[in-house]
Design an enzyme around this catalytic site. Sequence first.
Site, PDB file in Angstrom:
ATOM      1  N   HIS A  25      27.255  35.859  21.692  1.00 53.04           N
ATOM      2  CA  HIS A  25      26.229  36.707  21.104  1.00 53.04           C
ATOM      3  C   HIS A  25      26.357  36.880  19.597  1.00 53.04           C
ATOM      4  O   HIS A  25      25.369  37.093  18.908  1.00 53.04           O
ATOM      5  CB  HIS A  25      26.194  38.061  21.804  1.00 53.04           C
ATOM      6  CG  HIS A  25      25.150  38.080  22.861  1.00 53.04           C
ATOM      7  ND1 HIS A  25      25.337  38.589  24.109  1.00 53.04           N
ATOM      8  CD2 HIS A  25      23.895  37.602  22.839  1.00 53.04           C
ATOM      9  CE1 HIS A  25      24.239  38.424  24.804  1.00 53.04           C
ATOM     10  NE2 HIS A  25      23.349  37.833  24.064  1.00 53.04           N
TER      11      HIS A  25
ATOM     12  N   GLU B 254      13.790  14.885  34.018  1.00 49.95           N
ATOM     13  CA  GLU B 254      15.184  15.155  33.658  1.00 49.95           C
ATOM     14  C   GLU B 254      16.162  14.497  34.615  1.00 49.95           C
ATOM     15  O   GLU B 254      17.366  14.684  34.489  1.00 49.95           O
ATOM     16  CB  GLU B 254      15.442  16.662  33.546  1.00 49.95           C
ATOM     17  CG  GLU B 254      15.034  17.484  34.740  1.00 49.95           C
ATOM     18  CD  GLU B 254      15.229  18.996  34.519  1.00 49.95           C
ATOM     19  OE1 GLU B 254      15.935  19.399  33.590  1.00 49.95           O
ATOM     20  OE2 GLU B 254      14.660  19.765  35.313  1.00 49.95           O
TER      21      GLU B 254
HETATM   22  C1  PEP Z   1      16.814  20.246  30.128  1.00 52.06           C
HETATM   23  O1  PEP Z   1      17.477  19.922  31.117  1.00 52.06           O
HETATM   24  O2  PEP Z   1      16.711  19.545  29.114  1.00 52.06           O
HETATM   25  C2  PEP Z   1      16.116  21.543  30.083  1.00 52.06           C
HETATM   26  C3  PEP Z   1      15.297  21.857  29.103  1.00 52.06           C
HETATM   27  O3  PEP Z   1      16.380  22.424  31.080  1.00 52.06           O
HETATM   28  P1  PEP Z   1      17.695  23.323  31.180  1.00 52.06           P
HETATM   29  O4  PEP Z   1      18.463  23.199  29.900  1.00 52.06           O
HETATM   30  O5  PEP Z   1      17.204  24.699  31.457  1.00 52.06           O
HETATM   31  O6  PEP Z   1      18.398  22.685  32.344  1.00 52.06           O
HETATM   32 MG    MG Z   2      17.238  20.973  32.961  1.00 54.75          MG
END
Ligand code: PEP
Ligand code: MG
Length: 588
Positions: free
Chosen positions: A206, A448
């Site tokens: 933080h 992803e």
């Molecule tokens: C990612 O995987 O790039 C994404 C934006 O999702 P998170 O970081 O929440 O997994």
């Molecule tokens: Mg992700």
Amino acid sequence: MQTYRGTAASPGIAIGPAAIFRKSTLTIQERTLNEQAVGPEVERFRAAVGLSKQQLEAIAERAERDTGEETAAIFRAHLLFLEDPAIVDAVEERVREGRRSAEAVVAEVIEEQAATLAALADAYFAARAADVRDVGERLIRNLLHPAGEGGAGEGRTGEIGEGIGGGGSGAPGVVFAHDLAPSDTAQLDRRMVLAFVTEAGGPTSHTAIMARAMGIPAVVGTGELLARVHEGETVIVDGGEGTVVCSPETGLLTDYRRRSDAAAARSRGRERLRDLPAETTDGRRVELAANIGHPREAGPALEHGPDGVGLYRTEFLFLDRSTVPGEDEQYEAYRAVAEAFGERPVIIRTLDIGGDKEVPALGLEREANPFLGWRALRISLQRRDLFRTQLRALWRAAAHGHILVMFPMVATVDEVRQAKAALAQAREELVAEGKPCGSAIPVGIMVETPAAAVSADILAREVDFFSLGTNDLIQYTLAADRVNEKVAYLYDPFHPAVLRLIARTVEAAHAAGIWCGMCGEMAGMVEAAPFLVGIGLDELSMNAPALPLLKEAIRGMTAARAAELARKALDAESGARAREILAGKAGD
Ligand code: PEP
Ligand code: MG
């Protein structure tokens, strides 16, 4: 002259006298109570909880006034800890059953909670351990000094105030501390703080988050340093590089002064770009959007002039609490963001939990390979109760703004079809019930998983847009856990396999006539911008403070040159080589 390295936590250069901040320590004695003392001890604890809440409310108000909503939100989250049965009920129970003094039990329960958080793989949640400890310390101070003298309220402010101010000179200084709890940071007079340097902490602690929100340079995680810095000696802090120089030589000092002036001028220049589009000099427009995790972040994000929200991580609404939010609460949250952004699009991602994000209220089992396990859309498609509630809330909120929905962790076309069917069904239900809701919500998926990227042409037929989640895509492509430091060297956004998957995804999207964005951290990397623009990404979504930097980078390039560099980067044999090419250092 001595140079120390840490983690770059908040960009900017500061030059000034060192001000060392040392916190006083608390002494807690374990006492065994007699039978009659137990009731009053519980009352004493409840009074300390009440006092702590009052103080936190006051601090949150002050933080909101002085440093904005983002900082205030931290203290509102602290208030939630004081309502959490895992803390409050646990303390009362142990005081009663063990006939023990409240201070000792609070210390024990808080430490257990902090240890549980610290053990989480996700750096963001692990960093919340510091928040629980901060709340525990406040409770203990209020138990020890209920009248406020030396307690957690004003007394504590004075204590911290004394720790800063350029070696007691009353001039602004660079604050050195072992660690700064969020309440310490918020109570520092920002006009007196040129920069923060802490021995502990990571980029998602933080102190780092607040330093960024306050626009104050910070370096964290330097390791042992306080013993080597002298109160009042001149130091240079480079928050972008993560370096701290003590007693610098005159030449270096002059050099840094020049850099600091130039950076200040550049930053003023970027402010002027706020309302201008992110457009290359040859006229290609890229949408620049903000990632947010809470409705409270909408206001501060808007100050950076985003074109919309490219990723609203709804799972943050489910954390730090013992029950999951119901339909009305979710509706209010989504509606608040939609209304704040008006006509600008807001992409709301359905629940992405599991993996490294734990939701205690759901009591999910621990898995051997959580990133490869039951997470995100996989959970939503099986826990239909959760999914239905969220989708209904989304439809209702869609009546108040420009909402799009996005499903995380897609691997198969069947998942997309099932999710879309659930979305359609949620609207049918609402219509049948006569509840107001939006008329249409564009549907997108996060790309992803390598499976989604490689089969993007198939998935593109099902949806209105893609958003590349590089944070996960990189870890899955390189088989390198995104939170494991030992394999961090492999976690490279510029690895040829990653660049090719990204390019392939954009190509497949455009061939199918849909747009493709990116909301992973890579979207906010200035050094990646020529590649991302060059392969034709339509939207980049990032932490709001990074928006002006990306806008400046895009407005300073031509799409034609970016495309040429991107083509060459796609042929590079390694991430290092691709970086050189994109930086224009490949000698072409
Ligand atoms: C990612 O995987 O790039 C994404 C934006 O999702 P998170 O970081 O929440 O997994
Ligand atoms: Mg992700």
